[in-house]
Design a protein around this motif. Structure first.
Motif, PDB file in Angstrom:
ATOM      1  N   PRO A  61      10.581  23.950   5.499  1.00  0.00           N
ATOM      2  CA  PRO A  61      10.355  23.083   6.469  1.00  0.00           C
ATOM      3  C   PRO A  61       9.106  22.036   6.523  1.00  0.00           C
ATOM      4  CG  PRO A  61      10.517  25.255   7.300  1.00  0.00           C
ATOM      5  CD  PRO A  61      10.385  25.355   5.800  1.00  0.00           C
ATOM      6  N   GLU A  62       8.287  22.397   5.428  1.00  0.00           N
ATOM      7  CA  GLU A  62       7.115  21.410   4.933  1.00  0.00           C
ATOM      8  C   GLU A  62       7.465  20.176   4.196  1.00  0.00           C
ATOM      9  OE1 GLU A  62       4.301  21.799   6.889  1.00  0.00           O
ATOM     10  OE2 GLU A  62       5.376  23.214   7.955  1.00  0.00           O
ATOM     11  N   SER A  63       8.677  20.371   3.492  1.00  0.00           N
ATOM     12  CA  SER A  63       8.865  19.478   2.593  1.00  0.00           C
ATOM     13  C   SER A  63       9.327  18.133   3.272  1.00  0.00           C
ATOM     14  CB  SER A  63      10.158  20.001   1.672  1.00  0.00           C
ATOM     15  OG  SER A  63      11.337  20.156   2.342  1.00  0.00           O
ATOM     16  N   SER A  64       9.034  16.864   2.525  1.00  0.00           N
ATOM     17  CA  SER A  64       9.479  15.651   3.026  1.00  0.00           C
ATOM     18  C   SER A  64      10.916  15.143   2.940  1.00  0.00           C
ATOM     19  CB  SER A  64       8.612  14.452   2.102  1.00  0.00           C
ATOM     20  OG  SER A  64       7.377  15.034   1.897  1.00  0.00           O
ATOM     21  N   TYR A  65      11.037  14.380   4.012  1.00  0.00           N
ATOM     22  CA  TYR A  65      12.573  13.663   4.410  1.00  0.00           C
ATOM     23  C   TYR A  65      12.426  12.473   4.172  1.00  0.00           C
ATOM     24  CZ  TYR A  65      16.664  12.334   6.683  1.00  0.00           C
ATOM     25  OH  TYR A  65      17.897  11.837   7.135  1.00  0.00           O
ATOM     26  N   VAL A  66      13.392  11.785   3.638  1.00  0.00           N
ATOM     27  CA  VAL A  66      13.559  10.541   3.264  1.00  0.00           C
ATOM     28  C   VAL A  66      15.111  10.066   3.827  1.00  0.00           C
ATOM     29  CG1 VAL A  66      13.827   8.661   1.563  1.00  0.00           C
ATOM     30  CG2 VAL A  66      12.270  10.511   1.257  1.00  0.00           C
ATOM     31  N   CYS A  67      14.938   9.153   4.938  1.00  0.00           N
ATOM     32  CA  CYS A  67      16.444   8.771   5.536  1.00  0.00           C
ATOM     33  C   CYS A  67      16.830   7.882   4.395  1.00  0.00           C
ATOM     34  CB  CYS A  67      15.808   7.904   6.928  1.00  0.00           C
ATOM     35  SG  CYS A  67      15.218   6.213   6.530  1.00  0.00           S
ATOM     36  N   LEU A  68      18.510   7.741   4.766  1.00  0.00           N
ATOM     37  CA  LEU A  68      19.204   6.878   4.176  1.00  0.00           C
ATOM     38  C   LEU A  68      18.916   5.473   3.994  1.00  0.00           C
ATOM     39  CD1 LEU A  68      22.130   7.433   2.641  1.00  0.00           C
ATOM     40  CD2 LEU A  68      23.091   6.661   4.940  1.00  0.00           C
ATOM     41  N   THR A  69      18.455   4.873   5.022  1.00  0.00           N
ATOM     42  CA  THR A  69      18.009   3.532   4.669  1.00  0.00           C
ATOM     43  C   THR A  69      16.900   3.440   3.761  1.00  0.00           C
ATOM     44  OG1 THR A  69      18.499   3.031   6.924  1.00  0.00           O
ATOM     45  CG2 THR A  69      17.140   1.466   5.869  1.00  0.00           C
ATOM     46  N   CYS A  70      15.798   4.382   3.849  1.00  0.00           N
ATOM     47  CA  CYS A  70      14.759   4.128   2.889  1.00  0.00           C
ATOM     48  C   CYS A  70      15.019   4.867   1.638  1.00  0.00           C
ATOM     49  CB  CYS A  70      13.497   5.013   3.348  1.00  0.00           C
ATOM     50  SG  CYS A  70      12.615   4.587   4.855  1.00  0.00           S
ATOM     51  N   ASN A  71      15.828   5.836   1.342  1.00  0.00           N
ATOM     52  CA  ASN A  71      16.534   5.968   0.188  1.00  0.00           C
ATOM     53  C   ASN A  71      17.420   4.934  -0.575  1.00  0.00           C
ATOM     54  OD1 ASN A  71      17.519   7.735  -2.038  1.00  0.00           O
ATOM     55  ND2 ASN A  71      18.671   9.286  -0.817  1.00  0.00           N
ATOM     56  N   GLN A  72      18.121   4.223   0.050  1.00  0.00           N
ATOM     57  CA  GLN A  72      19.005   3.270  -0.577  1.00  0.00           C
ATOM     58  C   GLN A  72      18.044   2.170  -0.976  1.00  0.00           C
ATOM     59  OE1 GLN A  72      21.881   2.497   2.520  1.00  0.00           O
ATOM     60  NE2 GLN A  72      23.217   3.850   1.550  1.00  0.00           N
ATOM     61  N   SER A  73      17.160   1.785  -0.096  1.00  0.00           N
ATOM     62  CA  SER A  73      16.169   0.740  -0.548  1.00  0.00           C
ATOM     63  C   SER A  73      15.314   1.111  -1.843  1.00  0.00           C
ATOM     64  CB  SER A  73      15.040   0.621   0.680  1.00  0.00           C
ATOM     65  OG  SER A  73      14.279  -0.490   0.545  1.00  0.00           O
TER      66      SER A  73
END
Length: 65
Positions: A29-41
């Motif tokens: 649960p402490e790991s980072s999340y990157v949203c789809l928009t930021c990932n694609q960018s």
């Protein structure tokens, strides 16, 4: 479903079990999340700066396993 903030844009997201990052977040649960928009960018920026398309990397990756 998990609720996480994107590491880059800081917006809050509902991460569904169908999201590729869901299992990682569930395990840690402490790991980072990157949203789809930021990932694609980030992918577009990497492609522009290197000239390498992700499909080209995958072709060689299968030989390294």
């Amino acid at each position: 479903m998990l609720e996480k903030n994107c590491f880059f844009c800081k917006k809050k997201f509902q991460v569904k079990p169908s999201d590729p990052q869901f299992r990682k977040l569930k395990r840690n649960p402490e790991s980072s999340y990157v949203c789809l928009t930021c990932n694609q960018s980030m992918q577009r920026e990497a492609q522009q700066s290197t000239g390498i398309h992700p499909d080209q990397i995958d072709q060689y990756d299968k030989f390294l396993r």
